[in-house]
Every structure is written in C-alpha cells, then in structure tokens.
Design a protein around this motif. Structure first.
Motif, PDB file in Angstrom:
ATOM      1  N   ILE A   1       1.316  -1.184  -0.341  1.00 54.61           N
ATOM      2  CA  ILE A   1      -0.871   0.220  -0.300  1.00 54.61           C
ATOM      3  C   ILE A   1       1.420   1.356   0.359  1.00 54.61           C
ATOM      4  CG2 ILE A   1      -1.403   1.164   1.494  1.00 54.61           C
ATOM      5  CD1 ILE A   1      -3.116  -0.832   1.863  1.00 54.61           C
ATOM      6  N   LYS A   2       1.908   1.174   0.962  1.00 52.96           N
ATOM      7  CA  LYS A   2       2.495   2.664   0.338  1.00 52.96           C
ATOM      8  C   LYS A   2       3.664   2.739  -0.730  1.00 52.96           C
ATOM      9  CE  LYS A   2       4.766   1.225   5.137  1.00 52.96           C
ATOM     10  NZ  LYS A   2       6.145   0.717   6.291  1.00 52.96           N
ATOM     11  N   ILE A   3       3.857   1.807  -1.456  1.00 45.89           N
ATOM     12  CA  ILE A   3       3.832   2.353  -3.156  1.00 45.89           C
ATOM     13  C   ILE A   3       2.655   2.416  -3.781  1.00 45.89           C
ATOM     14  CG2 ILE A   3       4.299   1.100  -5.077  1.00 45.89           C
ATOM     15  CD1 ILE A   3       5.555  -1.337  -4.373  1.00 45.89           C
ATOM     16  N   PHE A   4       1.294   2.598  -3.896  1.00 47.90           N
ATOM     17  CA  PHE A   4       0.444   2.734  -4.276  1.00 47.90           C
ATOM     18  C   PHE A   4       0.462   4.532  -3.536  1.00 47.90           C
ATOM     19  CE2 PHE A   4      -1.373  -1.393  -4.343  1.00 47.90           C
ATOM     20  CZ  PHE A   4      -1.010  -1.316  -6.213  1.00 47.90           C
ATOM     21  N   GLU A   5       0.660   5.212  -2.313  1.00 51.77           N
ATOM     22  CA  GLU A   5       1.042   6.297  -1.635  1.00 51.77           C
ATOM     23  C   GLU A   5       1.864   6.638  -1.908  1.00 51.77           C
ATOM     24  OE1 GLU A   5      -1.212   4.318   2.837  1.00 51.77           O
ATOM     25  OE2 GLU A   5       0.592   5.158   2.166  1.00 51.77           O
ATOM     26  N   ALA A   6       3.560   5.896  -2.774  1.00 54.40           N
ATOM     27  CA  ALA A   6       4.786   7.532  -2.506  1.00 54.40           C
ATOM     28  C   ALA A   6       4.506   7.675  -4.432  1.00 54.40           C
ATOM     29  CB  ALA A   6       5.363   6.323  -2.581  1.00 54.40           C
ATOM     30  N   LYS A   7       3.470   6.704  -4.806  1.00 54.39           N
ATOM     31  CA  LYS A   7       2.911   7.130  -6.187  1.00 54.39           C
ATOM     32  C   LYS A   7       2.400   7.728  -6.577  1.00 54.39           C
ATOM     33  CE  LYS A   7       4.300   3.856  -9.279  1.00 54.39           C
ATOM     34  NZ  LYS A   7       5.121   4.528 -10.631  1.00 54.39           N
ATOM     35  N   GLY A   8       1.111   7.847  -5.799  1.00 56.68           N
ATOM     36  CA  GLY A   8      -0.128   8.827  -6.106  1.00 56.68           C
ATOM     37  C   GLY A   8      -1.106   7.610  -7.067  1.00 56.68           C
ATOM     38  N   ARG A   9      -0.152   6.130  -6.929  1.00 55.56           N
ATOM     39  CA  ARG A   9      -0.986   5.389  -7.953  1.00 55.56           C
ATOM     40  C   ARG A   9      -2.838   4.931  -7.369  1.00 55.56           C
ATOM     41  NH1 ARG A   9       2.217   1.170 -11.818  1.00 55.56           N
ATOM     42  NH2 ARG A   9       0.918  -0.627 -11.550  1.00 55.56           N
ATOM     43  N   PRO A  10      -3.134   4.531  -8.653  1.00 57.98           N
ATOM     44  CA  PRO A  10      -4.645   4.030  -8.192  1.00 57.98           C
ATOM     45  C   PRO A  10      -4.356   2.566  -8.138  1.00 57.98           C
ATOM     46  CG  PRO A  10      -4.672   4.843 -10.762  1.00 57.98           C
ATOM     47  CD  PRO A  10      -2.942   4.674 -10.302  1.00 57.98           C
ATOM     48  N   GLN A  11      -5.166   1.939  -6.710  1.00 55.83           N
ATOM     49  CA  GLN A  11      -4.669   0.742  -5.813  1.00 55.83           C
ATOM     50  C   GLN A  11      -5.799  -0.245  -7.295  1.00 55.83           C
ATOM     51  OE1 GLN A  11      -4.950  -0.025  -1.807  1.00 55.83           O
ATOM     52  NE2 GLN A  11      -4.833   2.236  -1.004  1.00 55.83           N
ATOM     53  N   ASP A  12      -6.202  -0.223  -7.999  1.00 52.91           N
ATOM     54  CA  ASP A  12      -6.312  -1.194  -9.108  1.00 52.91           C
ATOM     55  C   ASP A  12      -5.778  -1.465  -9.616  1.00 52.91           C
ATOM     56  OD1 ASP A  12      -6.943   0.632 -10.004  1.00 52.91           O
ATOM     57  OD2 ASP A  12      -8.945   0.364 -11.417  1.00 52.91           O
ATOM     58  N   ASN A  13      -4.809  -0.976 -10.363  1.00 54.45           N
ATOM     59  CA  ASN A  13      -3.572  -1.028 -10.849  1.00 54.45           C
ATOM     60  C   ASN A  13      -2.628  -2.442 -10.324  1.00 54.45           C
ATOM     61  OD1 ASN A  13      -2.655  -1.261 -13.613  1.00 54.45           O
ATOM     62  ND2 ASN A  13      -1.157   1.179 -13.394  1.00 54.45           N
ATOM     63  N   PRO A  14      -2.565  -3.103 -10.953  1.00 55.93           N
ATOM     64  CA  PRO A  14      -1.425  -4.224 -10.481  1.00 55.93           C
ATOM     65  C   PRO A  14      -0.148  -4.569 -10.309  1.00 55.93           C
ATOM     66  CG  PRO A  14      -2.501  -5.335 -12.608  1.00 55.93           C
ATOM     67  CD  PRO A  14      -3.494  -3.952 -12.394  1.00 55.93           C
ATOM     68  N   LEU A  15       0.636  -5.023  -9.705  1.00 56.19           N
ATOM     69  CA  LEU A  15       1.830  -4.656  -9.984  1.00 56.19           C
ATOM     70  C   LEU A  15       2.686  -6.337  -9.909  1.00 56.19           C
ATOM     71  CD1 LEU A  15       2.588  -3.297  -5.932  1.00 56.19           C
ATOM     72  CD2 LEU A  15       2.233  -2.249  -8.345  1.00 56.19           C
ATOM     73  N   ILE A  16       3.520  -5.698 -10.081  1.00 59.67           N
ATOM     74  CA  ILE A  16       4.697  -6.854 -10.856  1.00 59.67           C
ATOM     75  C   ILE A  16       5.508  -7.552  -9.732  1.00 59.67           C
ATOM     76  CG2 ILE A  16       6.705  -7.578 -12.438  1.00 59.67           C
ATOM     77  CD1 ILE A  16       5.362  -5.171 -14.806  1.00 59.67           C
ATOM     78  N   VAL A  17       5.457  -9.076  -9.644  1.00 60.18           N
ATOM     79  CA  VAL A  17       6.210  -9.665  -9.072  1.00 60.18           C
ATOM     80  C   VAL A  17       7.762  -9.461  -9.004  1.00 60.18           C
ATOM     81  CG1 VAL A  17       6.655 -11.852  -6.840  1.00 60.18           C
ATOM     82  CG2 VAL A  17       4.631 -10.340  -7.429  1.00 60.18           C
ATOM     83  N   HIS A  18       9.252  -8.862  -8.399  1.00 60.73           N
ATOM     84  CA  HIS A  18      10.617  -9.355  -8.960  1.00 60.73           C
ATOM     85  C   HIS A  18      10.692 -10.691  -7.968  1.00 60.73           C
ATOM     86  CE1 HIS A  18       9.469  -5.345 -11.316  1.00 60.73           C
ATOM     87  NE2 HIS A  18       9.987  -5.328 -11.633  1.00 60.73           N
ATOM     88  N   ILE A  19      11.806 -11.347  -9.092  1.00 60.49           N
ATOM     89  CA  ILE A  19      12.170 -12.804  -7.980  1.00 60.49           C
ATOM     90  C   ILE A  19      13.784 -12.766  -8.671  1.00 60.49           C
ATOM     91  CG2 ILE A  19      10.311 -14.149  -7.810  1.00 60.49           C
ATOM     92  CD1 ILE A  19      11.293 -15.541 -10.474  1.00 60.49           C
ATOM     93  N   SER A  20      14.889 -13.484  -7.713  1.00 60.94           N
ATOM     94  CA  SER A  20      15.707 -13.508  -7.793  1.00 60.94           C
ATOM     95  C   SER A  20      16.436 -14.341  -8.830  1.00 60.94           C
ATOM     96  CB  SER A  20      16.912 -13.195  -6.606  1.00 60.94           C
ATOM     97  OG  SER A  20      16.791 -14.230  -6.188  1.00 60.94           O
ATOM     98  N   GLN A  21      15.157 -15.776  -8.741  1.00 61.16           N
ATOM     99  CA  GLN A  21      15.911 -16.962  -8.930  1.00 61.16           C
ATOM    100  C   GLN A  21      14.570 -17.406  -9.724  1.00 61.16           C
ATOM    101  OE1 GLN A  21      19.299 -18.964  -7.197  1.00 61.16           O
ATOM    102  NE2 GLN A  21      17.981 -18.642  -4.965  1.00 61.16           N
ATOM    103  N   ILE A  22      14.224 -18.439 -11.018  1.00 63.77           N
ATOM    104  CA  ILE A  22      13.705 -19.045 -10.810  1.00 63.77           C
ATOM    105  C   ILE A  22      12.903 -19.460 -10.465  1.00 63.77           C
ATOM    106  CG2 ILE A  22      12.844 -20.931 -12.543  1.00 63.77           C
ATOM    107  CD1 ILE A  22      14.227 -19.688 -15.092  1.00 63.77           C
ATOM    108  N   GLU A  23      13.487 -20.554  -9.202  1.00 68.17           N
ATOM    109  CA  GLU A  23      12.749 -21.872  -8.514  1.00 68.17           C
ATOM    110  C   GLU A  23      11.974 -20.686  -6.767  1.00 68.17           C
ATOM    111  OE1 GLU A  23      16.775 -23.328  -9.760  1.00 68.17           O
ATOM    112  OE2 GLU A  23      16.456 -21.315  -9.106  1.00 68.17           O
TER     113      GLU A  23
END
Length: 350
Positions: free
Chosen positions: A52-74
């Motif tokens: 939620i803090k991301i949306f607040e910092a950016k002023g981004r609508p909360q119905d806009n999905p976020l991408i999840v980043h990982i460091s390895q496929i597993e």
C-alpha cells in the motif's frame, strides 16, 4: 521522510548498502532500485501493508496490479498455482530479462499486490543490482516504475530522486537502464499466450518460441475506463510529461512539413514547442526546441532515450511536444505503445 541515496557499482557491490536495504524491505519499507528496463520502486510483495505504501508514494490507483520480482526461477513455485509448459519455455529462453509472465497466483500473494485478481505477473530482472537486492531482502519484491504515477518512467537515479525523494526510505542508483521501456507482459493463464504490454522482448522473439503468441489488439487503442487491468498500464494514461504530446505519422517528408506547420501555429499562440525527432530528421525542424531520440537504424536506442527525452523537454518548459511516429514492428511496437499513451492517443496521420 529522510530518504537515503547510494550509487552502486554492479562489478563491486557495496554489501553494506544491500544489507541495509534488505532490512528495510523486510521491515515493510520502500526502496527504489535499477533494473535493465526502468527503475523500480520495491516493497515486500507478500506484505499487503508495505505494498500500500507503494501506491501512496506514487499516487497510483490501487486497482492497477503490480509485478512481482524474483532473483531466481526456483522462487516462483511458492508464488503461483501452476506453470504451463509454454511459460517454462519462455522462462528458459528469456529469463533473466525484460519479460513478465502472468500466472494464477497462490494465496501467499495478497490482494494489494495483484489488485484483487486471481493472477499475478512475475519477472526475474537481468540487472545484477536488482537481483542481489532481492536475494538480500529474502522476499519477492512488488515493484512498479519508480516515479510519480502517470509520468514518464525513470531510466536514471536523478529522475527517481526528483519524483520520490522524501517519500521513500532508500534510493539505489546504478548505470542507466539499457532497455528503457518496461518489461513485456505476457499472459500465460490463457492459450495461446497473449501480450498485454509490449516491451524489450518483442513479438517476433516470442513467436520463435510459439508461433501462436499474439498481441492483445486493445493495448494499442485508447483504454476503456471500465476495463479490469490484468497488467500495469492497461487502464490509465501513462508515461505523460507535463506538456501535451502530439504524434505525427506518415511519409517522412509529409511528417516534417506537418510538424513545421504545427510549430508555426503554436508559436503564433505564444506556445513553446518541443520536437522529438531522430538523427536522420532533426535538421528538418526550425523554430522549436528539437531533441533526437537516436537513429532509426538503431531503434533500440530510441527506446532507451524515449522517457528521458520526454522529461528533458519538460525541464525546458515546453508547452507542447510533437513527436515523429515509428514503425510498429520489433521494439517499435513498445515505443509506439508508450508514445500513444503519453499523448492520450492523440495521433495524426498525414
């Protein structure tokens, strides 16, 4: 908020900075960091309150999905219900890299991250700093672009500082992003897989894995306000500078003639005009602040420079930005997708 800033050398990483940022992320804080596409604003993807803090910092609508980043496929197996064979082939071919795959999510992904959808986009960046930060945090990172929502995405640390200093805990800098537009988003919850956002991994490259992959025709059109977005940027105006943006498409001579005519018209009304051209055409335009995006013979350079050029023209105080159009093939599809969105789909064919 007191925002810390550090610039890292990916060939000689400062472990102390990464350790501090890893702790901040585990503790529910926000860290901006470089990727190969654009800079991202990261939070623990498994912590709804942190997201939620991301949306607040950016002023981004909360119905806009976020991408999840990982460091390895597993790491993906604990986040999604299943991985179709086509998704595995795409991961093997293009990860780490600028490609996001949408898959059915497990309950461990909170609704705040997925915008209430039963699917989630997963990406493994190729940028060394990004992957080492994720490893150090020990959690997957939800990370949209590190800018005020709707503005052109940042491709260097200075733009992150401009937009987010005082709003987040830490900003990590690295080298300028070498792709320059956000990741390709491909929906693998359906077959054939559907591209929901074009990016550095082009349609032609994806078709080499599966010839049936296609681009959702809706993404090159003006978004419907009632759409339920499955990928970032499907619903709202994006990538927009403060100045209004106009795109002129057609034969190179007619485009130059039309842009010069528009420059004169706007100047008669006291407007300051900026023009986004290319190395091959920049000398065709007079009486305007003209900036080259790069050469049409190196279209990847145009992608790298797109967002920064939009921001630079804003810095110069122009009222209107007129841009040449680009052929919609290869990464040119992604360039035109971003340009059309920045212009609110205000495109004139001559």
């Amino acid at each position: 908020m007191n925002t810390k800033v550090a610039i890292l050398d990916e060939h000689n990483l400062d472990k102390n900075v990464l350790e501090e940022c890893g702790y901040i992320l585990r503790d529910g804080g926000l860290v901006a960091f470089p990727t190969e596409t654009v800079y991202g604003l990261g939070a623990n993807a498994l912590d709804g309150q942190a997201v939620i803090k991301i949306f607040e910092a950016k002023g981004r609508p909360q119905d806009n999905p976020l991408i999840v980043h990982i460091s390895q496929i597993e790491e993906i197996e604990k986040l999604v219900i299943n991985i179709p064979d086509i998704a595995k082939k795409l991961m093997d071919k293009f990860w780490p890299g600028p490609m996001t795959i949408i898959l059915p999510k497990k309950d461990i992904i909170p609704d705040e991250t997925s915008a209430g959808l039963d699917s989630v986009g997963i990406r493994m960046p190729s940028n060394v700093i990004a992957r080492e930060l994720i490893k150090e945090a020990g959690v997957p990172l939800a990370a949209p672009s590190a800018n005020i929502s709707g503005r052109p995405s940042p491709t260097d640390i200075e733009r992150c500082i401009e937009d987010l200093f005082g709003k987040i805990d830490y900003i990590i800098g690295g080298e300028k992003c070498n792709v320059g537009v956000e990741s390709t988003v491909i929906d693998c919850t359906v077959y054939p897989p559907c591209i929901l956002r074009p990016g550095g991994i082009t349609l032609e490259m994806l078709k080499n894995v599966d010839a049936n992959i296609y681009i959702d025709p809706a993404i090159m059109q003006k978004p419907n306000k009632d759409i339920l977005p499955k990928a970032p940027g499907m619903k709202y105006r994006h990538y927009a500078p403060k100045a209004s943006v106009k795109i002129i498409q057609g034969d190179v001579d007619r485009v130059a003639e039309k842009i010069n005519s528009m420059i004169d018209e706007y100047k008669n009304f006291g407007k300051k005009v900026g023009v986004m051209a290319t190395d091959e055409t920049i000398n065709r335009y007079k009486n305007a602040l003209t900036m080259s995006l790069g050469s049409r013979n190196s279209i990847e350079t145009v992608a790298q420079n797109l967002f920064e050029t939009l921001r630079s023209l804003d810095d110069k105080g122009v009222d209107v930005i007129i841009s040449e159009a680009f052929e919609e093939k290869g990464i040119g599809i992604a360039i035109m997708n971003r340009l059309k969105k920045s212009a609110g789909f205000n495109i004139l064919k001559v």
